[in-house]
Design a protein around this motif. Structure first.
Motif, PDB file in Angstrom:
ATOM      1  N   LYS A  36       0.826  -1.212   0.000  1.00 43.32           N
ATOM      2  CA  LYS A  36       0.000   0.000   0.000  1.00 43.32           C
ATOM      3  C   LYS A  36       0.859   1.261   0.000  1.00 43.32           C
ATOM      4  O   LYS A  36       0.517   2.250  -0.647  1.00 43.32           O
ATOM      5  CB  LYS A  36      -0.959  -0.008   1.185  1.00 43.32           C
ATOM      6  CG  LYS A  36      -2.064  -1.022   0.989  1.00 43.32           C
ATOM      7  CD  LYS A  36      -2.988  -1.105   2.180  1.00 43.32           C
ATOM      8  CE  LYS A  36      -4.049  -2.172   1.927  1.00 43.32           C
ATOM      9  NZ  LYS A  36      -4.992  -2.282   3.041  1.00 43.32           N
ATOM     10  N   ARG A  37       1.994   1.211   0.697  1.00 43.14           N
ATOM     11  CA  ARG A  37       2.886   2.379   0.693  1.00 43.14           C
ATOM     12  C   ARG A  37       3.517   2.580  -0.679  1.00 43.14           C
ATOM     13  O   ARG A  37       3.643   3.717  -1.156  1.00 43.14           O
ATOM     14  CB  ARG A  37       3.963   2.215   1.761  1.00 43.14           C
ATOM     15  CG  ARG A  37       4.801   3.449   1.909  1.00 43.14           C
ATOM     16  CD  ARG A  37       5.564   3.464   3.189  1.00 43.14           C
ATOM     17  NE  ARG A  37       6.477   4.588   3.204  1.00 43.14           N
ATOM     18  CZ  ARG A  37       7.422   4.737   4.094  1.00 43.14           C
ATOM     19  NH1 ARG A  37       7.571   3.856   5.066  1.00 43.14           N
ATOM     20  NH2 ARG A  37       8.225   5.769   4.053  1.00 43.14           N
ATOM     21  N   VAL A  38       3.907   1.490  -1.338  1.00 43.57           N
ATOM     22  CA  VAL A  38       4.459   1.586  -2.697  1.00 43.57           C
ATOM     23  C   VAL A  38       3.430   2.224  -3.625  1.00 43.57           C
ATOM     24  O   VAL A  38       3.739   3.133  -4.402  1.00 43.57           O
ATOM     25  CB  VAL A  38       4.883   0.195  -3.224  1.00 43.57           C
ATOM     26  CG1 VAL A  38       5.161   0.230  -4.712  1.00 43.57           C
ATOM     27  CG2 VAL A  38       6.104  -0.323  -2.455  1.00 43.57           C
ATOM     28  N   ILE A  39       2.200   1.774  -3.525  1.00 49.17           N
ATOM     29  CA  ILE A  39       1.130   2.311  -4.374  1.00 49.17           C
ATOM     30  C   ILE A  39       0.886   3.790  -4.076  1.00 49.17           C
ATOM     31  O   ILE A  39       0.785   4.613  -4.985  1.00 49.17           O
ATOM     32  CB  ILE A  39      -0.163   1.489  -4.175  1.00 49.17           C
ATOM     33  CG1 ILE A  39       0.027   0.071  -4.718  1.00 49.17           C
ATOM     34  CG2 ILE A  39      -1.355   2.184  -4.825  1.00 49.17           C
ATOM     35  CD1 ILE A  39      -1.029  -0.908  -4.259  1.00 49.17           C
ATOM     36  N   ARG A  40       0.815   4.131  -2.785  1.00 43.78           N
ATOM     37  CA  ARG A  40       0.535   5.514  -2.394  1.00 43.78           C
ATOM     38  C   ARG A  40       1.643   6.472  -2.819  1.00 43.78           C
ATOM     39  O   ARG A  40       1.378   7.567  -3.319  1.00 43.78           O
ATOM     40  CB  ARG A  40       0.329   5.579  -0.870  1.00 43.78           C
ATOM     41  CG  ARG A  40      -0.054   6.952  -0.364  1.00 43.78           C
ATOM     42  CD  ARG A  40      -0.330   6.992   1.153  1.00 43.78           C
ATOM     43  NE  ARG A  40       0.850   6.677   1.938  1.00 43.78           N
ATOM     44  CZ  ARG A  40       1.002   5.577   2.698  1.00 43.78           C
ATOM     45  NH1 ARG A  40       0.025   4.679   2.782  1.00 43.78           N
ATOM     46  NH2 ARG A  40       2.108   5.374   3.385  1.00 43.78           N
ATOM     47  N   GLU A  41       2.910   6.049  -2.655  1.00 46.43           N
ATOM     48  CA  GLU A  41       4.039   6.932  -2.937  1.00 46.43           C
ATOM     49  C   GLU A  41       4.606   6.773  -4.339  1.00 46.43           C
ATOM     50  O   GLU A  41       5.468   7.530  -4.751  1.00 46.43           O
ATOM     51  CB  GLU A  41       5.148   6.699  -1.899  1.00 46.43           C
ATOM     52  CG  GLU A  41       4.706   7.052  -0.497  1.00 46.43           C
ATOM     53  CD  GLU A  41       5.783   6.797   0.546  1.00 46.43           C
ATOM     54  OE1 GLU A  41       6.930   6.459   0.175  1.00 46.43           O
ATOM     55  OE2 GLU A  41       5.474   6.947   1.737  1.00 46.43           O
ATOM     56  N   HIS A  42       4.146   5.762  -5.055  1.00 40.93           N
ATOM     57  CA  HIS A  42       4.638   5.469  -6.402  1.00 40.93           C
ATOM     58  C   HIS A  42       6.149   5.267  -6.431  1.00 40.93           C
ATOM     59  O   HIS A  42       6.844   5.727  -7.348  1.00 40.93           O
ATOM     60  CB  HIS A  42       4.237   6.554  -7.405  1.00 40.93           C
ATOM     61  CG  HIS A  42       2.763   6.685  -7.554  1.00 40.93           C
ATOM     62  ND1 HIS A  42       2.022   5.805  -8.304  1.00 40.93           N
ATOM     63  CD2 HIS A  42       1.892   7.579  -7.027  1.00 40.93           C
ATOM     64  CE1 HIS A  42       0.752   6.154  -8.240  1.00 40.93           C
ATOM     65  NE2 HIS A  42       0.645   7.226  -7.475  1.00 40.93           N
ATOM     66  N   LYS A  43       6.677   4.632  -5.385  1.00 44.26           N
ATOM     67  CA  LYS A  43       8.109   4.321  -5.322  1.00 44.26           C
ATOM     68  C   LYS A  43       8.344   3.285  -4.233  1.00 44.26           C
ATOM     69  O   LYS A  43       7.506   3.085  -3.361  1.00 44.26           O
ATOM     70  CB  LYS A  43       8.937   5.575  -5.034  1.00 44.26           C
ATOM     71  CG  LYS A  43       8.710   6.153  -3.646  1.00 44.26           C
ATOM     72  CD  LYS A  43       9.627   7.335  -3.392  1.00 44.26           C
ATOM     73  CE  LYS A  43       9.530   7.740  -1.919  1.00 44.26           C
ATOM     74  NZ  LYS A  43      10.593   8.635  -1.537  1.00 44.26           N
ATOM     75  N   ILE A  44       9.513   2.646  -4.288  1.00 44.40           N
ATOM     76  CA  ILE A  44       9.940   1.764  -3.216  1.00 44.40           C
ATOM     77  C   ILE A  44      10.244   2.671  -2.023  1.00 44.40           C
ATOM     78  O   ILE A  44      10.968   3.663  -2.177  1.00 44.40           O
ATOM     79  CB  ILE A  44      11.204   0.966  -3.636  1.00 44.40           C
ATOM     80  CG1 ILE A  44      10.949   0.148  -4.903  1.00 44.40           C
ATOM     81  CG2 ILE A  44      11.697   0.094  -2.494  1.00 44.40           C
ATOM     82  CD1 ILE A  44       9.966  -0.981  -4.749  1.00 44.40           C
ATOM     83  N   PRO A  45       9.736   2.370  -0.831  1.00 44.94           N
ATOM     84  CA  PRO A  45       9.871   3.294   0.300  1.00 44.94           C
ATOM     85  C   PRO A  45      11.234   3.280   1.006  1.00 44.94           C
ATOM     86  O   PRO A  45      11.330   3.615   2.163  1.00 44.94           O
ATOM     87  CB  PRO A  45       8.751   2.855   1.243  1.00 44.94           C
ATOM     88  CG  PRO A  45       8.543   1.427   0.931  1.00 44.94           C
ATOM     89  CD  PRO A  45       8.827   1.272  -0.532  1.00 44.94           C
ATOM     90  N   PHE A  46      12.268   2.889   0.301  1.00 43.36           N
ATOM     91  CA  PHE A  46      13.625   2.943   0.829  1.00 43.36           C
ATOM     92  C   PHE A  46      14.582   2.965  -0.344  1.00 43.36           C
ATOM     93  O   PHE A  46      14.204   2.640  -1.469  1.00 43.36           O
ATOM     94  CB  PHE A  46      13.933   1.756   1.765  1.00 43.36           C
ATOM     95  CG  PHE A  46      13.515   0.422   1.217  1.00 43.36           C
ATOM     96  CD1 PHE A  46      14.319  -0.281   0.332  1.00 43.36           C
ATOM     97  CD2 PHE A  46      12.301  -0.128   1.574  1.00 43.36           C
ATOM     98  CE1 PHE A  46      13.932  -1.505  -0.189  1.00 43.36           C
ATOM     99  CE2 PHE A  46      11.901  -1.360   1.062  1.00 43.36           C
ATOM    100  CZ  PHE A  46      12.721  -2.047   0.186  1.00 43.36           C
ATOM    101  N   ASP A  47      15.817   3.396  -0.095  1.00 41.49           N
ATOM    102  CA  ASP A  47      16.807   3.486  -1.166  1.00 41.49           C
ATOM    103  C   ASP A  47      17.295   2.099  -1.565  1.00 41.49           C
ATOM    104  O   ASP A  47      17.528   1.245  -0.712  1.00 41.49           O
ATOM    105  CB  ASP A  47      18.018   4.321  -0.737  1.00 41.49           C
ATOM    106  CG  ASP A  47      17.673   5.791  -0.575  1.00 41.49           C
ATOM    107  OD1 ASP A  47      16.731   6.247  -1.255  1.00 41.49           O
ATOM    108  OD2 ASP A  47      18.347   6.469   0.200  1.00 41.49           O
ATOM    109  N   ILE A  48      17.451   1.889  -2.847  1.00 45.19           N
ATOM    110  CA  ILE A  48      18.021   0.663  -3.386  1.00 45.19           C
ATOM    111  C   ILE A  48      19.220   1.079  -4.217  1.00 45.19           C
ATOM    112  O   ILE A  48      19.110   1.927  -5.091  1.00 45.19           O
ATOM    113  CB  ILE A  48      17.004  -0.086  -4.271  1.00 45.19           C
ATOM    114  CG1 ILE A  48      15.793  -0.486  -3.442  1.00 45.19           C
ATOM    115  CG2 ILE A  48      17.653  -1.305  -4.906  1.00 45.19           C
ATOM    116  CD1 ILE A  48      14.683  -1.123  -4.240  1.00 45.19           C
ATOM    117  N   SER A  49      20.360   0.482  -3.912  1.00 43.16           N
ATOM    118  CA  SER A  49      21.564   0.888  -4.607  1.00 43.16           C
ATOM    119  C   SER A  49      22.529  -0.281  -4.695  1.00 43.16           C
ATOM    120  O   SER A  49      22.573  -1.123  -3.811  1.00 43.16           O
ATOM    121  CB  SER A  49      22.230   2.042  -3.857  1.00 43.16           C
ATOM    122  OG  SER A  49      23.470   2.350  -4.434  1.00 43.16           O
ATOM    123  N   ASN A  50      23.299  -0.317  -5.749  1.00 42.16           N
ATOM    124  CA  ASN A  50      24.353  -1.314  -5.860  1.00 42.16           C
ATOM    125  C   ASN A  50      25.714  -0.667  -5.641  1.00 42.16           C
ATOM    126  O   ASN A  50      26.738  -1.261  -5.892  1.00 42.16           O
ATOM    127  CB  ASN A  50      24.304  -2.038  -7.205  1.00 42.16           C
ATOM    128  CG  ASN A  50      24.605  -1.114  -8.371  1.00 42.16           C
ATOM    129  OD1 ASN A  50      24.653   0.089  -8.218  1.00 42.16           O
ATOM    130  ND2 ASN A  50      24.786  -1.683  -9.533  1.00 42.16           N
TER     131      ASN A  50
END
Length: 83
Positions: A36-50
């Motif tokens: 629901k948070r992904v849908i509401r914010e239109h993003k992953i709710p934390f940083d993803i990085s390599n």
């Protein structure tokens, strides 16, 4: 309602189950909150990085400060403690 299957390592699942139990959630409720948070914010709710955290801006700034302190003679001597 629809069922969704998620594959994860056994150890990760055990730790996630314990966390959910500790905060009073089921695994299903935790995933629903996430979705629901992904849908509401239109993003992953934390940083993803390599990226290697060594090269992060924060770490590079800290290293630069440490180098400047060393050049200015502001060093701290520590004893070596054997484990």
């Amino acid at each position: 309602m629809m069922n969704v299957s998620v594959r994860m390592e056994d150890d990760t699942k055990k730790k996630f189950e314990k966390f959910c139990k500790d905060v009073g959630l089921s695994i299903s409720a935790a995933f629903n909150i996430y979705a629901k948070r992904v849908i509401r914010e239109h993003k992953i709710p934390f940083d993803i990085s390599n990226e290697d955290p060594f090269y992060s801006a924060e770490n590079q700034e800290r290293l630069a400060r440490s180098i400047n302190h060393a050049k200015e003679g502001k060093l701290t001597e520590h004893e070596l403690i054997e484990a």
